[in-house]
Enzyme design. Structure first.
Site, PDB file in Angstrom:
ATOM      1  N   LYS A 197       0.886  -1.164   0.000  1.00  0.00           N
ATOM      2  CA  LYS A 197       0.000   0.000   0.000  1.00  0.00           C
ATOM      3  C   LYS A 197       0.924   1.214   0.000  1.00  0.00           C
ATOM      4  O   LYS A 197       0.829   2.089   0.868  1.00  0.00           O
ATOM      5  CB  LYS A 197      -0.942  -0.065   1.227  1.00  0.00           C
ATOM      6  CG  LYS A 197      -2.075   0.945   1.211  1.00  0.00           C
ATOM      7  CD  LYS A 197      -3.151   0.648   0.181  1.00  0.00           C
ATOM      8  CE  LYS A 197      -4.127   1.803   0.078  1.00  0.00           C
ATOM      9  NZ  LYS A 197      -5.153   1.619  -0.969  1.00  0.00           N
TER      10      LYS A 197
ATOM     11  N   ASP B 171      -5.579  -3.233  -2.372  1.00  0.00           N
ATOM     12  CA  ASP B 171      -7.000  -3.192  -2.776  1.00  0.00           C
ATOM     13  C   ASP B 171      -7.160  -3.742  -4.190  1.00  0.00           C
ATOM     14  O   ASP B 171      -8.052  -4.537  -4.476  1.00  0.00           O
ATOM     15  CB  ASP B 171      -7.576  -1.779  -2.624  1.00  0.00           C
ATOM     16  CG  ASP B 171      -6.707  -0.680  -3.218  1.00  0.00           C
ATOM     17  OD1 ASP B 171      -5.542  -0.949  -3.600  1.00  0.00           O
ATOM     18  OD2 ASP B 171      -7.194   0.462  -3.310  1.00  0.00           O
TER      19      ASP B 171
ATOM     20  N   ASP C  20      -7.193 -15.654   2.844  1.00  0.00           N
ATOM     21  CA  ASP C  20      -8.564 -16.175   2.987  1.00  0.00           C
ATOM     22  C   ASP C  20      -9.326 -16.032   1.671  1.00  0.00           C
ATOM     23  O   ASP C  20     -10.058 -16.939   1.255  1.00  0.00           O
ATOM     24  CB  ASP C  20      -9.335 -15.419   4.085  1.00  0.00           C
ATOM     25  CG  ASP C  20      -9.293 -16.139   5.434  1.00  0.00           C
ATOM     26  OD1 ASP C  20      -8.293 -16.824   5.704  1.00  0.00           O
ATOM     27  OD2 ASP C  20     -10.267 -16.016   6.204  1.00  0.00           O
TER      28      ASP C  20
HETATM   29 MG    MG Z   1      -6.377 -15.523   8.813  1.00  0.00          MG
END
Ligand code: MG
Ligand code: IPM
Length: 356
Positions: A190, A222, A250
């Site tokens: 970032k 992002d 994830d």
């Molecule tokens: Mg995690």
């Protein structure tokens, strides 16, 4: 060779039991020792990472870890919460390099929430820095706000920071991993907003000079989140910090249909490691024989490959898992019509059978 087994909470014990069954079936003479961790250790010893558990993990050649956490510990003070066990193990064992592969098995293309053509053949590797960043940065806490428009109010704060050594060593791990794959590395940062990640980017560019055969690009976090959903197959290896890596891994896991399929390795500078499924403790599924043990079984395979120098045995396990999927055997999380639904233990047995 000594393996420390830390089953933990929720579905941890039942999935780890399946991985131990698979390890036993290999016919190697591993020394296996089990210790409580997380909420289970808090119940027994009043601490999520008792000294006896930490010492076992330190002595062992590798650690196989289930999962920690349960909502019933949400009101404990932070230092006693189950999550502190995994954070403490990572920090105390210096496990700074977290490898989280996201591979879509062709048989499971239909289990993803994304269109099959977007994800089929997906094979990417996220390398997450695991012992620095805002997860561990000091100072942190709750205090009286010292300045700005909210002076005098209470505020919560954490510190994002990375030392040069920390960025350099994870960059080396990432470039070397890319060399063993398709030689493309994306560093996620970032840098447009954060000093820490402007610095990160500069160091990664510097380390790149030692790996001219790897193509390096940079992406803001992002945008990386968006590209992971839009065109995940464009990635080969991603390297990023602790916080961004937590979130992106994830997301990447879900591309493959089920987080129940994904193993991970957390390594120190000498390839000693802790191996755990990428998913959590899922207390709602605990004890119901519903959880998918394949991520843990595949984590055991990674353990054999990276820490125990048993690549052949690792291959055997991975082949057995593929065979089981090809036979149409599925746990509930990856079940589709036309396949056979198995419980946790039956899935472990099926992998053992396929090994032989
Ligand atoms: Mg995690
Ligand atoms: C993970 C988990 C952990 C993390 C939690 C349990 C502390 O989400 O391994 O990704 O945030 O690193």
């Amino acid at each position: 060779m000594k393996i420390a087994i830390l089953p933990g909470d929720g579905i941890g014990p039942e999935i780890v039991a399946q991985a131990v069954k698979v390890l036993d079936a290999l016919g190697e003479s591993f020394e296996i020792e089990t210790a409580p961790v997380g909420g289970a250790a808090y119940e027994l010893h009043g601490h999520p990472l008792p000294d006896s558990t930490l010492n076992l993990a330190k002595q062992a050649d590798a650690v196989l870890f289930g999962a920690v956490g349960d909502w019933k510990y949400d009101s404990l003070e932070r230092s006693l919460r189950p999550e502190q066990a995994i954070l403490g193990l990572r920090k105390n064992l210096n496990l700074f390099a977290n490898l989280r592969p996201a591979i879509l098995y062709p048989e499971l293309a239909g289990a993803s929430t994304l269109k099959p053509e977007v994800v089929s053949g997906l094979d990417l590797l996220i390398i997450r820095e695991l012992t620095g960043d805002i997860y561990f940065g000091q100072p942190r806490g709750v205090r009286t706000c010292p300045d700005g428009p909210f002076t005098g109010e209470r505020e919560g704060f954490d510190t994002m920071r990375y030392a040069e050594t920390e960025v350099r060593r994870i960059a080396h791990v990432a470039f070397q991993a890319a060399q063993k794959r398709n030689r493309r590395l994306t560093s996620v940062d970032k840098a447009n907003v954060l000093e820490t990640f402007q610095f990160w980017k500069e160091i990664v560019i510097d380390v790149h000079r030692e790996y001219p055969d790897v193509t390096l690009d940079h992406m803001y976090v992002d945008n990386a989140a968006m590209q992971l959903i839009r065109a995940p197959k464009k990635f080969d290896v991603i390297v990023t910090g602790n916080m961004f890596g937590d979130i992106l891994s994830d997301a990447a896991a879900m591309l493959t249909g089920s987080i129940g399929m994904l193993p991970s390795a957390s390594l120190d500078a000498n390839n000693k490691g802790l191996y755990e499924p990428s998913h959590g403790s899922a207390p709602d599924l605990a004890g119901k024989d519903l959880a998918n043990p394949l991520a843990t079984i595949l984590s055991a395979a990674m353990m054999l490959r990276f820490s125990l120098n048993k690549a052949e045995q690792a291959d055997r396990i991975e082949t057995a898992v593929k065979q089981v999927l090809a036979q149409g055997l599925r746990t509930a999380d990856i079940h589709e019509s036309g396949t056979v639904k198995l419980g946790t233990q039956a899935m472990g047995d099926a992998v053992v059978k396929a090994l032989k």
